[in-house]
Design a protein around this motif. Structure first.
Motif, PDB file in Angstrom:
ATOM      1  N   ASP A 200       0.869  -1.182   0.000  1.00  0.00           N
ATOM      2  CA  ASP A 200       0.000   0.000   0.000  1.00  0.00           C
ATOM      3  C   ASP A 200       0.902   1.228   0.000  1.00  0.00           C
ATOM      4  N   LEU A 201       1.332   1.626  -1.187  1.00  0.00           N
ATOM      5  CA  LEU A 201       2.246   2.762  -1.297  1.00  0.00           C
ATOM      6  C   LEU A 201       1.608   4.069  -0.830  1.00  0.00           C
ATOM      7  N   PRO A 202       0.421   4.423  -1.312  1.00  0.00           N
ATOM      8  CA  PRO A 202      -0.177   5.678  -0.839  1.00  0.00           C
ATOM      9  C   PRO A 202      -0.397   5.706   0.675  1.00  0.00           C
ATOM     10  N   GLY A 203      -0.895   4.591   1.216  1.00  0.00           N
ATOM     11  CA  GLY A 203      -1.148   4.531   2.649  1.00  0.00           C
ATOM     12  C   GLY A 203       0.129   4.617   3.466  1.00  0.00           C
ATOM     13  N   THR A 204       1.195   4.023   2.948  1.00  0.00           N
ATOM     14  CA  THR A 204       2.479   4.055   3.652  1.00  0.00           C
ATOM     15  C   THR A 204       3.032   5.470   3.671  1.00  0.00           C
ATOM     16  N   LEU A 205       3.061   6.135   2.515  1.00  0.00           N
ATOM     17  CA  LEU A 205       3.613   7.482   2.442  1.00  0.00           C
ATOM     18  C   LEU A 205       2.761   8.484   3.203  1.00  0.00           C
ATOM     19  N   ALA A 206       1.476   8.188   3.359  1.00  0.00           N
ATOM     20  CA  ALA A 206       0.592   9.085   4.108  1.00  0.00           C
ATOM     21  C   ALA A 206       0.960   9.147   5.592  1.00  0.00           C
ATOM     22  N   LYS A 207       1.712   8.171   6.065  1.00  0.00           N
ATOM     23  CA  LYS A 207       2.132   8.153   7.465  1.00  0.00           C
ATOM     24  C   LYS A 207       3.288   9.104   7.738  1.00  0.00           C
ATOM     25  N   ILE A 208       3.882   9.647   6.680  1.00  0.00           N
ATOM     26  CA  ILE A 208       5.058  10.509   6.823  1.00  0.00           C
ATOM     27  C   ILE A 208       4.605  11.954   7.006  1.00  0.00           C
ATOM     28  N   GLN A 209       5.172  12.603   7.996  1.00  0.00           N
ATOM     29  CA  GLN A 209       4.842  13.989   8.297  1.00  0.00           C
ATOM     30  C   GLN A 209       5.987  14.907   7.867  1.00  0.00           C
ATOM     31  N   GLY A 210       5.632  16.086   7.388  1.00  0.00           N
ATOM     32  CA  GLY A 210       6.652  17.056   7.030  1.00  0.00           C
ATOM     33  C   GLY A 210       7.264  16.782   5.669  1.00  0.00           C
ATOM     34  N   SER A 211       8.383  17.445   5.392  1.00  0.00           N
ATOM     35  CA  SER A 211       9.016  17.390   4.074  1.00  0.00           C
ATOM     36  C   SER A 211      10.398  16.768   4.095  1.00  0.00           C
ATOM     37  N   GLU A 212      10.725  16.051   5.159  1.00  0.00           N
ATOM     38  CA  GLU A 212      12.048  15.432   5.248  1.00  0.00           C
ATOM     39  C   GLU A 212      12.172  14.311   4.215  1.00  0.00           C
ATOM     40  N   PRO A 213      13.407  14.006   3.779  1.00  0.00           N
ATOM     41  CA  PRO A 213      13.589  13.031   2.696  1.00  0.00           C
ATOM     42  C   PRO A 213      13.148  11.627   3.082  1.00  0.00           C
ATOM     43  N   ILE A 214      12.812  10.859   2.038  1.00  0.00           N
ATOM     44  CA  ILE A 214      12.290   9.499   2.221  1.00  0.00           C
ATOM     45  C   ILE A 214      13.142   8.511   1.443  1.00  0.00           C
ATOM     46  N   ILE A 215      13.507   7.418   2.095  1.00  0.00           N
ATOM     47  CA  ILE A 215      14.099   6.261   1.418  1.00  0.00           C
ATOM     48  C   ILE A 215      13.059   5.146   1.477  1.00  0.00           C
ATOM     49  N   LEU A 216      12.678   4.645   0.323  1.00  0.00           N
ATOM     50  CA  LEU A 216      11.654   3.605   0.235  1.00  0.00           C
ATOM     51  C   LEU A 216      12.301   2.247   0.029  1.00  0.00           C
ATOM     52  N   LEU A 217      11.901   1.269   0.837  1.00  0.00           N
ATOM     53  CA  LEU A 217      12.345  -0.115   0.688  1.00  0.00           C
ATOM     54  C   LEU A 217      11.198  -0.915   0.076  1.00  0.00           C
ATOM     55  N   ALA A 218      11.433  -1.484  -1.095  1.00  0.00           N
ATOM     56  CA  ALA A 218      10.390  -2.243  -1.791  1.00  0.00           C
ATOM     57  C   ALA A 218      11.057  -3.448  -2.441  1.00  0.00           C
ATOM     58  N   HIS A 219      10.687  -4.641  -2.032  1.00  0.00           N
ATOM     59  CA  HIS A 219      11.396  -5.831  -2.520  1.00  0.00           C
ATOM     60  C   HIS A 219      11.393  -5.909  -4.038  1.00  0.00           C
ATOM     61  N   GLU A 220      10.226  -5.835  -4.657  1.00  0.00           N
ATOM     62  CA  GLU A 220      10.145  -5.868  -6.120  1.00  0.00           C
ATOM     63  C   GLU A 220      10.260  -4.445  -6.674  1.00  0.00           C
ATOM     64  N   PRO A 221      11.093  -4.241  -7.686  1.00  0.00           N
ATOM     65  CA  PRO A 221      11.285  -2.885  -8.213  1.00  0.00           C
ATOM     66  C   PRO A 221      10.139  -2.371  -9.071  1.00  0.00           C
ATOM     67  N   ASP A 222       9.192  -3.219  -9.451  1.00  0.00           N
ATOM     68  CA  ASP A 222       8.131  -2.789 -10.366  1.00  0.00           C
ATOM     69  C   ASP A 222       7.294  -1.638  -9.812  1.00  0.00           C
ATOM     70  N   ILE A 223       7.243  -1.489  -8.496  1.00  0.00           N
ATOM     71  CA  ILE A 223       6.476  -0.407  -7.880  1.00  0.00           C
ATOM     72  C   ILE A 223       7.041   0.955  -8.256  1.00  0.00           C
ATOM     73  N   PHE A 224       8.264   0.988  -8.768  1.00  0.00           N
ATOM     74  CA  PHE A 224       8.935   2.268  -9.026  1.00  0.00           C
ATOM     75  C   PHE A 224       8.153   3.153  -9.987  1.00  0.00           C
ATOM     76  N   THR A 225       7.380   2.560 -10.879  1.00  0.00           N
ATOM     77  CA  THR A 225       6.595   3.371 -11.816  1.00  0.00           C
ATOM     78  C   THR A 225       5.547   4.216 -11.101  1.00  0.00           C
ATOM     79  N   LYS A 226       5.201   3.830  -9.865  1.00  0.00           N
ATOM     80  CA  LYS A 226       4.178   4.550  -9.106  1.00  0.00           C
ATOM     81  C   LYS A 226       4.757   5.411  -7.988  1.00  0.00           C
ATOM     82  N   VAL A 227       6.077   5.369  -7.824  1.00  0.00           N
ATOM     83  CA  VAL A 227       6.707   6.108  -6.733  1.00  0.00           C
ATOM     84  C   VAL A 227       6.745   7.594  -7.076  1.00  0.00           C
ATOM     85  N   PRO A 228       6.231   8.462  -6.210  1.00  0.00           N
ATOM     86  CA  PRO A 228       6.217   9.890  -6.506  1.00  0.00           C
ATOM     87  C   PRO A 228       7.597  10.535  -6.348  1.00  0.00           C
TER      88      PRO A 228
END
Length: 300
Positions: A200-228
Motif C-alpha cells: 500500500d504505497l499511498p497509505g504508507t507514504l501518508a504516514k510521513i509527516q513534514g518534508s524530510e527526505p524518504i528512502i523507500l524499501l520495496a522488494h520488487e522494483p516494479d512499484i517504481f513506476t508509481k513512486v512519486p
C-alpha cells in the motif's frame, strides 16, 4: 573440408568450454566472488550536510550448501566492517530453489543476521519467497509470516506498509517499507488467478509527516513506476540482476518491465532507484555476469 580429427577436437573443445562455464556459474561466481557494490549520489530532496551511509543486503535465500548460516554470519561481519550508519534488509531470506542439500530453519538465518550492527539500527522488509514458502501464511492469506516473527525475535524490525523516522547530525529522514507485492500465490480454489500483494504505497507514504527526505524499501522494483518524486531513493532486490547478465543484458528478469529495472542505478524523471543483484539465487543455483553483492550507498 573439416577433417574428422579437427571435428572431434572442435566438439571436445566445445564440451570442455561448456563444462568449465557451468562450473564457473555454479561454483565460482556465486560462491567465491561476492563483492561490495558502491554507489555515491545526492538524490532529490536531500538536505545539504546530511551524509549517510546505507548498506543493504538482498535476496539471501538461505539453504544448504549455497547459503548456510555460517556464510550469512560472515556477510553480516563484512557488512559491519563497512561502517554503515544504517543497515537495511530487502527481503527473501528463505530458499528460492529446490536444488539444495538441506534446508535452513528461519531461526538459523535470523540468528546469523542478528550480528548486524549500525548506529541507526537495522531495518527490514519481506520478499515474495518469505510468503511463498510459508504454508500457514498462504492458507490464512495473512501474516505475520514465519520470517517476520524470526526477524523480530532477534530484534530486527520489519516494515510492512510502515515508516520509521531517523535522525543524523541534526537532520531527520524517513525509511518507508512496503509489504510484498506478490505475497499470495495464485489459488484457483479461492478464485485467485494471479499473485496478490499487500503493498500500500499511498497509505504508507501518508504516514510521513513534514518534508524530510524518504528512502523507500520495496522488494520488487516494479512499484517504481508509481513512486512519486517526493521519495528521494527507492531500494529494491528480487531480480538478482537476472542471475545471468552479459553485456548489460539479462535474458530472463522476474519483472513486468524486463531489463528496465533488472539491475543497478536507474534514474527516471529525476527519481532514483537502485536494484541490488542480491546474494543468493532462485530456481537454479547459477550466477553468470552478476556477482553476489553487498550494497553500499553513500548519500549526501
Amino acid at each position: 573440408m573439416i577433417t574428422r580429427r579437427a571435428f572431434l577436437r572442435l566438439i571436445g573443445g566445445s564440451a570442455f568450454a561448456m563444462v568449465s562455464l557451468s562450473a564457473y556459474a555454479v561454483g565460482i561466481e556465486p560462491m567465491l566472488l561476492t563483492h561490495v557494490k558502491r554507489y555515491t549520489l545526492t538524490p532529490p530532496h536531500w538536505p545539504a550536510g546530511l551524509k549517510l551511509r546505507v548498506v543493504a543486503l538482498a535476496d539471501i535465500h538461505s539453504c544448504r550448501p549455497w547459503m548456510t548460516p555460517e556464510r550469512i554470519a560472515a556477510f553480516a561481519q563484512e557488512t559491519n566492517a563497512l561502517q554503515p550508519d544504517l543497515i537495511v534488509l530487502l527481503g527473501d531470506y528463505t530458499a528460492g530453489t529446490k536444488l539444495v542439500t538441506g534446508r535452513v530453519r528461519v531461526e538459523e538465518w535470523a540468528e546469523a543476521l542478528s550480528g548486524l550492527k549500525a548506529p541507526l539500527g537495522v531495518l527490514s522488509i519481506l520478499g515474495n519467497h518469505d510468503w511463498w514458502t510459508d504454508f500457514f501464511a498462504q492458507r490464512a492469506e495473512a501474516g505475520p509470516t514465519q520470517s517476520r516473527k524470526a526477524l523480530e525475535h532477534v530484534g530486527i524490525p520489519v516494515l510492512e506498509n510502515d515508516v520509521v523516522r531517523l535522525e543524523k547530525d541534526g537532520h531527520g529522514f524517513w525509511i518507508a517499507g512496503l509489504a510484498d507485492q506478490l505475497a499470495l500465490l495464485p489459488n484457483k480454489a479461492k478464485g485467485r488467478d494471479s499473485f496478490q500483494g499487500f503493498d500500500d504505497l499511498p497509505g504508507t507514504l501518508a504516514k510521513i509527516q513534514g518534508s524530510e527526505p524518504i528512502i523507500l524499501l520495496a522488494h520488487e522494483p516494479d512499484i517504481f513506476t508509481k513512486v512519486p518524486e517526493r521519495v528521494s531513493l527507492t531500494l529494491s532486490g528480487h531480480t538478482h540482476g537476472g542471475q545471468v547478465r552479459l553485456f548489460g543484458y539479462s535474458p530472463i528478469v522476474p519483472s513486468d518491465y524486463g531489463n528496465r529495472f533488472a539491475y543497478g542505478h536507474v534514474v527516471e524523471n529525476d527519481r532514483n532507484l537502485i536494484v541490488s543483484g542480491g546474494l543468493g539465487f532462485s530456481i537454479l543455483p547459477v550466477r553468470l555476469g552478476v556477482r553476489p553483492e553487498i550494497l553500499q550507498i553513500d548519500l549526501g
